[in-house]
Design an enzyme around this catalytic site. Sequence first.
Site, mmCIF file in Angstrom:
data_model
loop_
_atom_site.group_PDB
_atom_site.id
_atom_site.type_symbol
_atom_site.label_atom_id
_atom_site.label_comp_id
_atom_site.label_asym_id
_atom_site.label_seq_id
_atom_site.Cartn_x
_atom_site.Cartn_y
_atom_site.Cartn_z
ATOM 1 N N VAL A 1 0.837 -1.204 0.000
ATOM 2 C CA VAL A 1 0.000 0.000 0.000
ATOM 3 C C VAL A 1 0.869 1.250 0.000
ATOM 4 O O VAL A 1 0.615 2.202 -0.746
ATOM 5 C CB VAL A 1 -0.953 0.001 1.212
ATOM 6 C CG1 VAL A 1 -1.723 1.324 1.295
ATOM 7 C CG2 VAL A 1 -1.931 -1.164 1.121
ATOM 8 N N GLY B 1 -3.060 -12.086 -4.336
ATOM 9 C CA GLY B 1 -2.748 -10.904 -3.535
ATOM 10 C C GLY B 1 -3.909 -10.382 -2.715
ATOM 11 O O GLY B 1 -3.862 -9.249 -2.233
ATOM 12 N N ASP C 1 -10.158 -9.379 11.524
ATOM 13 C CA ASP C 1 -10.126 -8.147 10.723
ATOM 14 C C ASP C 1 -11.540 -7.629 10.480
ATOM 15 O O ASP C 1 -11.806 -6.421 10.566
ATOM 16 C CB ASP C 1 -9.418 -8.427 9.398
ATOM 17 C CG ASP C 1 -9.296 -7.167 8.540
ATOM 18 O OD1 ASP C 1 -8.603 -6.226 8.978
ATOM 19 O OD2 ASP C 1 -9.917 -7.128 7.467
ATOM 20 N N GLU D 1 -3.706 -11.463 3.520
ATOM 21 C CA GLU D 1 -2.486 -11.082 4.202
ATOM 22 C C GLU D 1 -1.437 -12.163 3.952
ATOM 23 O O GLU D 1 -1.767 -13.271 3.511
ATOM 24 C CB GLU D 1 -2.747 -10.941 5.712
ATOM 25 C CG GLU D 1 -3.735 -9.850 6.088
ATOM 26 C CD GLU D 1 -3.203 -8.467 5.770
ATOM 27 O OE1 GLU D 1 -1.969 -8.259 5.836
ATOM 28 O OE2 GLU D 1 -4.016 -7.579 5.436
ATOM 29 N N SER E 1 0.676 -2.051 10.017
ATOM 30 C CA SER E 1 -0.289 -2.670 10.943
ATOM 31 C C SER E 1 0.311 -2.679 12.346
ATOM 32 O O SER E 1 0.023 -3.545 13.151
ATOM 33 C CB SER E 1 -0.612 -4.097 10.488
ATOM 34 O OG SER E 1 0.574 -4.878 10.418
ATOM 35 N N LYS F 1 -13.471 -4.041 11.748
ATOM 36 C CA LYS F 1 -14.234 -3.134 10.887
ATOM 37 C C LYS F 1 -15.646 -2.927 11.436
ATOM 38 O O LYS F 1 -16.177 -1.815 11.416
ATOM 39 C CB LYS F 1 -14.287 -3.687 9.463
ATOM 40 C CG LYS F 1 -12.937 -3.721 8.767
ATOM 41 C CD LYS F 1 -13.026 -4.324 7.371
ATOM 42 C CE LYS F 1 -11.669 -4.317 6.682
ATOM 43 N NZ LYS F 1 -11.730 -4.906 5.324
#
Length: 805
Positions: free
Chosen positions: A466, A654, A668, A657, A546, A672
């Site tokens: 990212v 991709g 995860d 993780e 992270s 959220k």
Amino acid sequence: MRVLKFGGSSLADFACLEQVAALAKAQLKDEMLLVLSAPGGMTDSLVALASAAEQGQDFNPLWDALVTRCNALKAAVEERQGTVQNWPDFNELKNKLDGVALIKCCPDKIRAFIISFGERVSVSLMQSLLADHNAHYLQATDCIVSTGGHIDAEADLVASKARFQAVLKESPATVYIMPGFTASNNKGELTTLGRNGSDYSAAIAAACLEAQVCQIWTDVDGVYSADPRYIKKATKVDFLSYKEAMELSYFGAKVLHPKTILPCAKAGVPCEIKNTHNPDAQGSLISNDTVSDEPVKALSSLQNLAMLTVSGPGMKGKVGMASKVFNALAHDNVSIVLITQSSCEFSISFCVHESDLNLALNALQVAFDLESKAGLIEPVNVQRNLAIVTLVGDNMRAHKGLAAKFFASLAQAQVNIVAIAQDSTESAISAVIDGELCNDAVKICHENFFTHVPSIDVFLLGCGLVGQELINQLERQQAWLEKRNIKLNLYGVANSRQLHLDGEGIAFDDWQQKLTQSEQAFDLKLVEQFVKQNHLVNPVLVDCTSSDALASQYVDFLNAGFHVVAANKKATTSSYTYYQDLIAATHKNNRKFLYETNVGAGLPVIDNLQSLFGAGDELLEFSGILSGSLSYMFGALEDGLSLSEATIKAKESGFTEPDPRDDLSGTDVARKLLIIAREAGMKLELSDIEVESVLPQGFAQGDNVDEFMAKLPSLDADFNDRIQSAASEGKVLRYVGTIKNGHCKVGIEAVDSSHALSVIRDGENALAILSQYYQPSPFVIRGYGAGSAVTAAGVFADILKTLSR
């Protein structure tokens, strides 16, 4: 008659002297008076000589340097023009310095002679260079009559006008040359007109002679919208009124001496600022004929100030207390820069130059000794290291909201206002602020009032997929940003081990190489110091890691004046107490904490939720697919792949993780869902979310990724049974987050074709929000929520939101 004044930078060496002579000859049409400063830096040398002699120090090295420089200038002129006439008497100067050294005291009368010696050097040299035009040496002491002391005297314009007319009548010529900075009192003694007083000399001469124009030749093209030494985008102001020019010079504009404009204004003589080294440039014209619709002409700043506050019960309602304060200061020649008084008359505050602070304190102590002893006056409060930032423009009163915009700009620069002052004509508004933040304040105000090119100063933490994609997008979008008048620079890049900073901005093509060469790790104090040194006013820390350690520092980042943009979900899903601290820190510091990508990557989830709930909406129910990775995997399961095959395909594409267990655990998605719940006003912790993992509890615990992937096929059979069971009912499996009746849950659900989430697959996210405003049909947000490009685009959008529009 035209009056041309040339400053020290225009006379610094022989080449400059020749250039000035050429400029004078080019303008030689009618009568002309040249007013000259000392050669650049020479007055400082003379001041140092006087100080060294007064303190009993060995001033011979300073003397030798002065004589050597002057003789070199003289030799260069004589080589070109022959013998230099009217060369000042260096023996007289040396004798006076020796006398000062002997008695270790330098009276003002002697000091005036010493520090004005350089002007006589300039005039003598220029007279020789203009010998072909019979230039006449005009003694300023014969023409300008001054009042006050020997240092920083004031001109008597009426008496000076009579003197000028008499002297010129006795010595008619086409070209006159006069030393600036000097005058004489009613005893005929030499006086000086204050540092940089040659501008004042020229204005006096222009007023007395009713000149056609007074030209001030210096080393810049004119008056600028701000100091161009600090504000690179400063623009030249073509026309100013006398009042605008006086306000600017008074509040720190270096190109004009504060006393210069008044004589020209009284006589109606236009004053033009020109550049000796760029004579063809238009310059800035100061006159009564300036007509402009621009509300703000320029921005100036004055630093190294102190504010004194005189207060106490004896101030209220007692006539003459303010007069007593200012009379005491006037008696000791303390100049007051700005005055403000409380509406209840309990206190009077005023700014003075820090060099005058002790003198001012002593004067007040003597004047209010009795009141202090009686408890009527409190001890004088002193605030040091202050600055004044001033907006100037004759048309400001015709434009509403300028003061609000000015104060908002100061707030944007994280500047607290100590005091405010505005003149009755509303042509200037000033704010007293912390001196250390002066340049930052000026930079922001100039962006908002003049260039309209706001800046974003980015520091990127995390250079994974990212982070790298974000840098690529920043590079690709530079032309787009430029079209929208946005300046975005990348000033810092850091990974888990190294930090690279560059005050000129990091080049997009070699940042990786520079980062690997760095020997320092990320440290907030280091970056904070870098921001201060480079006067960055909109610093943004972007966290694309992270890391728990970085997330735990977000409050510190905000308190240090940074905006925070986070792709990292660890801060927003930390304890509810820390979450509240983050929100409080944004309000306290007028900074932004932006985390749009925490839920839907590039999807506008947080923005929409905040808009809905900010407008008074209330959440009734929520359901959504919040993981692009699990969306992709469960779509593959629907196509007939086993759990292990779908995981391998998602990992190779991709979507997951590096360790797919981070996705399959459901943690995860739980994070959220917690963020959405908190946006809806629910005071929950992560432990309050019910989580159903895709994997059995404890599966492959302690194994590395390869070992986990090798064991994963053992789950295929059981998971396939679950898929087939759902298919027999016409349903498909989806990993869903729900909020209902205050309960939050994430887990596997079997949904039929009528369910809105049944068609969400292949990496898409979807959120269905049922609220008071959106019912019975929910508000739906749908789109791709995975991948480095989408996430980086969401981070980029958050970075742009840090601009104050």
